[in-house]
Structures are given as structure tokens and as C-alpha cells.
Design a protein around this motif. Structure first.
Motif, mmCIF file in Angstrom:
data_model
loop_
_atom_site.group_PDB
_atom_site.id
_atom_site.type_symbol
_atom_site.label_atom_id
_atom_site.label_comp_id
_atom_site.label_asym_id
_atom_site.label_seq_id
_atom_site.Cartn_x
_atom_site.Cartn_y
_atom_site.Cartn_z
ATOM 1 N N GLU A 86 0.830 -1.213 0.000
ATOM 2 C CA GLU A 86 0.000 0.000 0.000
ATOM 3 C C GLU A 86 0.860 1.257 0.000
ATOM 4 O O GLU A 86 0.440 2.298 -0.501
ATOM 5 C CB GLU A 86 -0.908 0.039 1.240
ATOM 6 N N ALA A 87 2.067 1.153 0.580
ATOM 7 C CA ALA A 87 2.955 2.312 0.706
ATOM 8 C C ALA A 87 4.383 1.913 0.373
ATOM 9 O O ALA A 87 4.786 0.767 0.596
ATOM 10 C CB ALA A 87 2.900 2.866 2.124
ATOM 11 N N ILE A 88 5.129 2.893 -0.157
ATOM 12 C CA ILE A 88 6.549 2.680 -0.436
ATOM 13 C C ILE A 88 7.302 3.917 0.040
ATOM 14 O O ILE A 88 6.994 5.037 -0.375
ATOM 15 C CB ILE A 88 6.813 2.444 -1.939
ATOM 16 N N LEU A 89 8.270 3.706 0.925
ATOM 17 C CA LEU A 89 9.182 4.751 1.370
ATOM 18 C C LEU A 89 10.464 4.526 0.583
ATOM 19 O O LEU A 89 11.108 3.485 0.718
ATOM 20 C CB LEU A 89 9.421 4.639 2.884
ATOM 21 N N LEU A 90 10.833 5.490 -0.261
ATOM 22 C CA LEU A 90 11.799 5.255 -1.334
ATOM 23 C C LEU A 90 12.961 6.235 -1.311
ATOM 24 O O LEU A 90 12.767 7.450 -1.349
ATOM 25 C CB LEU A 90 11.038 5.383 -2.668
ATOM 26 N N ASP A 91 14.179 5.680 -1.284
ATOM 27 C CA ASP A 91 15.391 6.488 -1.412
ATOM 28 C C ASP A 91 15.640 6.787 -2.889
ATOM 29 O O ASP A 91 15.202 6.050 -3.766
ATOM 30 C CB ASP A 91 16.583 5.727 -0.819
ATOM 31 N N TRP A 92 16.344 7.868 -3.160
ATOM 32 C CA TRP A 92 16.672 8.224 -4.540
ATOM 33 C C TRP A 92 17.957 7.544 -4.992
ATOM 34 O O TRP A 92 18.004 6.890 -6.015
ATOM 35 C CB TRP A 92 16.828 9.741 -4.673
ATOM 36 N N SER A 137 10.540 18.225 -7.889
ATOM 37 C CA SER A 137 9.628 18.338 -9.044
ATOM 38 C C SER A 137 9.651 17.075 -9.888
ATOM 39 O O SER A 137 8.597 16.584 -10.304
ATOM 40 C CB SER A 137 10.011 19.544 -9.906
ATOM 41 N N ARG A 138 10.842 16.548 -10.160
ATOM 42 C CA ARG A 138 10.955 15.319 -10.959
ATOM 43 C C ARG A 138 10.228 14.167 -10.270
ATOM 44 O O ARG A 138 9.535 13.375 -10.917
ATOM 45 C CB ARG A 138 12.420 14.937 -11.167
ATOM 46 N N ALA A 139 10.406 14.074 -8.955
ATOM 47 C CA ALA A 139 9.772 12.984 -8.205
ATOM 48 C C ALA A 139 8.250 13.070 -8.286
ATOM 49 O O ALA A 139 7.584 12.082 -8.598
ATOM 50 C CB ALA A 139 10.230 13.016 -6.748
ATOM 51 N N ILE A 140 7.715 14.245 -8.028
ATOM 52 C CA ILE A 140 6.255 14.419 -8.050
ATOM 53 C C ILE A 140 5.723 14.226 -9.473
ATOM 54 O O ILE A 140 4.723 13.526 -9.679
ATOM 55 C CB ILE A 140 5.850 15.792 -7.471
ATOM 56 N N ASP A 141 6.387 14.824 -10.457
ATOM 57 C CA ASP A 141 5.982 14.646 -11.857
ATOM 58 C C ASP A 141 6.098 13.190 -12.299
ATOM 59 O O ASP A 141 5.339 12.735 -13.150
ATOM 60 C CB ASP A 141 6.822 15.527 -12.787
ATOM 61 N N GLY A 142 7.049 12.456 -11.708
ATOM 62 C CA GLY A 142 7.256 11.051 -12.061
ATOM 63 C C GLY A 142 6.301 10.091 -11.380
ATOM 64 O O GLY A 142 6.330 8.892 -11.639
ATOM 65 N N GLY A 143 5.460 10.603 -10.474
ATOM 66 C CA GLY A 143 4.457 9.751 -9.854
ATOM 67 C C GLY A 143 4.571 9.581 -8.358
ATOM 68 O O GLY A 143 3.793 8.830 -7.767
ATOM 69 N N ALA A 144 5.516 10.265 -7.713
ATOM 70 C CA ALA A 144 5.591 10.198 -6.247
ATOM 71 C C ALA A 144 4.434 10.993 -5.649
ATOM 72 O O ALA A 144 3.990 11.984 -6.222
ATOM 73 C CB ALA A 144 6.923 10.753 -5.753
ATOM 74 N N ASN A 145 3.977 10.560 -4.499
ATOM 75 C CA ASN A 145 2.880 11.245 -3.818
ATOM 76 C C ASN A 145 3.365 12.300 -2.838
ATOM 77 O O ASN A 145 2.663 13.265 -2.570
ATOM 78 C CB ASN A 145 2.010 10.229 -3.075
ATOM 79 N N GLU A 146 4.569 12.102 -2.307
ATOM 80 C CA GLU A 146 5.094 13.029 -1.307
ATOM 81 C C GLU A 146 6.611 12.894 -1.266
ATOM 82 O O GLU A 146 7.180 12.000 -1.886
ATOM 83 C CB GLU A 146 4.453 12.697 0.045
ATOM 84 N N TYR A 147 7.252 13.783 -0.521
ATOM 85 C CA TYR A 147 8.710 13.864 -0.504
ATOM 86 C C TYR A 147 9.171 14.230 0.900
ATOM 87 O O TYR A 147 8.688 15.204 1.479
ATOM 88 C CB TYR A 147 9.143 14.964 -1.481
ATOM 89 N N ILE A 148 10.074 13.431 1.457
ATOM 90 C CA ILE A 148 10.674 13.693 2.770
ATOM 91 C C ILE A 148 12.172 13.835 2.571
ATOM 92 O O ILE A 148 12.783 13.065 1.835
ATOM 93 C CB ILE A 148 10.418 12.521 3.744
ATOM 94 N N MET A 149 12.757 14.808 3.255
ATOM 95 C CA MET A 149 14.202 14.980 3.196
ATOM 96 C C MET A 149 14.850 14.363 4.429
ATOM 97 O O MET A 149 14.345 14.508 5.538
ATOM 98 C CB MET A 149 14.546 16.460 3.096
ATOM 99 N N LYS A 150 15.937 13.636 4.217
ATOM 100 C CA LYS A 150 16.693 13.059 5.328
ATOM 101 C C LYS A 150 17.487 14.165 6.002
ATOM 102 O O LYS A 150 17.942 15.076 5.321
ATOM 103 C CB LYS A 150 17.652 11.983 4.822
ATOM 104 N N PRO A 151 17.698 14.102 7.304
ATOM 105 C CA PRO A 151 17.197 13.076 8.221
ATOM 106 C C PRO A 151 15.716 13.265 8.511
ATOM 107 O O PRO A 151 15.188 14.358 8.379
ATOM 108 C CB PRO A 151 18.038 13.296 9.487
ATOM 109 N N PHE A 152 15.065 12.186 8.913
ATOM 110 C CA PHE A 152 13.628 12.214 9.191
ATOM 111 C C PHE A 152 13.374 11.653 10.584
ATOM 112 O O PHE A 152 14.240 11.025 11.177
ATOM 113 C CB PHE A 152 12.852 11.425 8.140
ATOM 114 N N PHE A 169 9.054 9.637 -1.391
ATOM 115 C CA PHE A 169 10.511 9.673 -1.480
ATOM 116 C C PHE A 169 11.060 10.103 -0.134
ATOM 117 O O PHE A 169 10.503 10.983 0.528
ATOM 118 C CB PHE A 169 10.985 10.662 -2.551
ATOM 119 N N CYS A 170 12.159 9.498 0.266
ATOM 120 C CA CYS A 170 12.846 9.846 1.514
ATOM 121 C C CYS A 170 14.337 9.872 1.179
ATOM 122 O O CYS A 170 14.980 8.828 1.099
ATOM 123 C CB CYS A 170 12.529 8.809 2.579
ATOM 124 N N THR A 171 14.874 11.072 0.956
ATOM 125 C CA THR A 171 16.197 11.168 0.362
ATOM 126 C C THR A 171 16.973 12.395 0.821
ATOM 127 O O THR A 171 16.393 13.319 1.387
ATOM 128 C CB THR A 171 16.053 11.169 -1.187
#
Length: 128
Positions: free
Chosen positions: A47-53, A91-106, A80-82
């Protein structure tokens, strides 16, 4: 119980994410690169994917493209978590189909907020 796939080449990041997500009542599956993550998704779509770049073999952005073209690949909420913090990457992540973006550290608060924003967990009322 909802499933979250954590995709990161750092075992430490996967361990931290696992602890946070399990406290949020997710079943956690881990993958250390995009190829392993695609194998997991072909077996059973989470249902969810937490994804590094930045990962070896297939990076997070390439994985996202493959995922979104798979049968059922439009379903998972991808966060994305990167360490990539530039507007271009976001922008690339969201345009590519990501739903949200988190910056490390989290931390748990950040993950909780982002998962609430994309509808993976319910908003909870603070207790008085």
C-alpha cells in the motif's frame, strides 16, 4: 494491516524506518535497491513505499517509473525519503508519480505527517 516497502541501500535507514512504521501499525518489507523492490512489488503490491533516490543498480527515480507502469503500480502511495533536496529533484519525483517527498534526516513526526497527507493513516485527535 497495511504493508509498507522500505527501499534504501542503507541498512541503518531501513532499520529506523522499520521501527517508525511498525509503531504506526504497518507491516514492513525491506529492499536495498530498486531491483529488489520491483521483485517485491511483482509478488505483492504494497500500500505504501518509502523510497530512497540514490541507490545502486536501479535508483529510486528509475524504480518509480517501472513501478507506475506495472499492473497495479498506480496504487501504492510513494513517499521519497532522500538527501536530494533541490527543487529539481522534488519536481521530478512528483511529476514522475511520487505522492510526497521527505528529506533526510527524518523522524516519526515527519513520516506520520506525510503519511497522513497522502491518506495512508488517519488523522488522530489529540487527547486532552
Amino acid at each position: 494491516m497495511k504493508t509498507c516497502l522500505v527501499v534504501d541501500d542503507s541498512s541503518i535507514v531501513r532499520k529506523i524506518a522499520r521501527r517508525i512504521l511498525e509503531e504506526m501499525s504497518f507491516q514492513v518489507i525491506e529492499a536495498e535497491d530498486g531491483v529488489d523492490a520491483l521483485v517485491v512489488c511483482k509478488r505483492a503490491m504494497p500500500e505504501a513505499i518509502l523510497l530512497d533516490w540514490n541507490m545502486p543498480v536501479i535508483d529510486g527515480y528509475q524504480f518509480l517509473g517501472h513501478l507506475r507502469r506495472m499492473p497495479g503500480g498506480e496504487t501504492p502511495k510513494v513517499v521519497f525519503c532522500t538527501t536530494e533536496t533541490s527543487i529539481d529533484h522534488i519536481s521530478r519525483a512528483i511529476d514522475g508519480g511520487a505522492n510526497e517527498y521527505i528529506m533526510k534526516p527524518f523522524d516519526k513526526g515527519i513520516v506520520t505527517a506525510k503519511f497522513q497527507e497522502v491518506g495512508l493513516i488517519e488523522l488522530t485527535e489529540p487527547t486532552v
